[in-house]
Design an enzyme around this catalytic site. Structure first.
Site: not given
Length: 161
Positions: A17, A41, A90, A128
């Protein structure tokens, strides 16, 4: 002023990040790191804790601001007069999802663009979720998150056990 929004849950913020934020801060006059509230989440850190942690990490970046939002990202962007959404990629799997999101955002607000930034290859595996899992299992999270937040992350993970 060219302003962009970099949204995410940042639970916790990773070096991946941070890489995107640093690079975006060189392109835009102002970058807003927008911490999203995501009811799907179960976060490790509260919104307030995440904002505090991100501010700590970004204190040397005067053109980067940290904020939170709830609701549609494009509405938040319009409110902030930011017409670019920054998304880090990514892998191809990220692109498929983010392309769909960029397309629907464009449909909702035609004047807002999405800028895809490829992550540095040394962070292409990083998320994360992986940081939290490695930390929970007593693995080293050095090289994964900024050094100054390692104790904060480990303390939080240890308090849950």
């Amino acid at each position: 002023m060219k302003r962009a929004v970099y949204p995410g849950s940042f639970d916790p913020i990773t070096k991946g990040h941070l890489d995107i934020i640093k690079r975006a801060s060189k392109i835009f006059d102002e970058v807003i790191v927008a911490v999203a509230t995501n009811s799907n989440k179960k976060p490790l850190f509260t919104i307030e804790e995440r904002i505090e942690i991100i501010n700590k990490v970004l204190q040397n970046y005067p053109n980067v601001k940290v904020d939170t939002f709830n609701g549609l990202l494009v509405d938040y962007c319009s409110e902030k007069e930011a017409y670019v959404i920054i998304k880090g990629l990514r892998a191809v799997s990220d692109f498929e999802y983010e392309f769909q999101m960029a397309s629907i955002n464009k449909k909702l607000k035609e004047n807002i663009e999405t800028l895809f930034m490829m992550t540095n290859t040394k962070y292409s595996y990083l998320s994360s979720s992986l940081v939290k899992e490695i930390g929970r299992l007593n693995g080293s999270i050095e090289e994964l998150v900024p050094d100054e937040i390692i104790p904060i992350v480990l303390k939080k993970l240890n308090s849950l056990q």
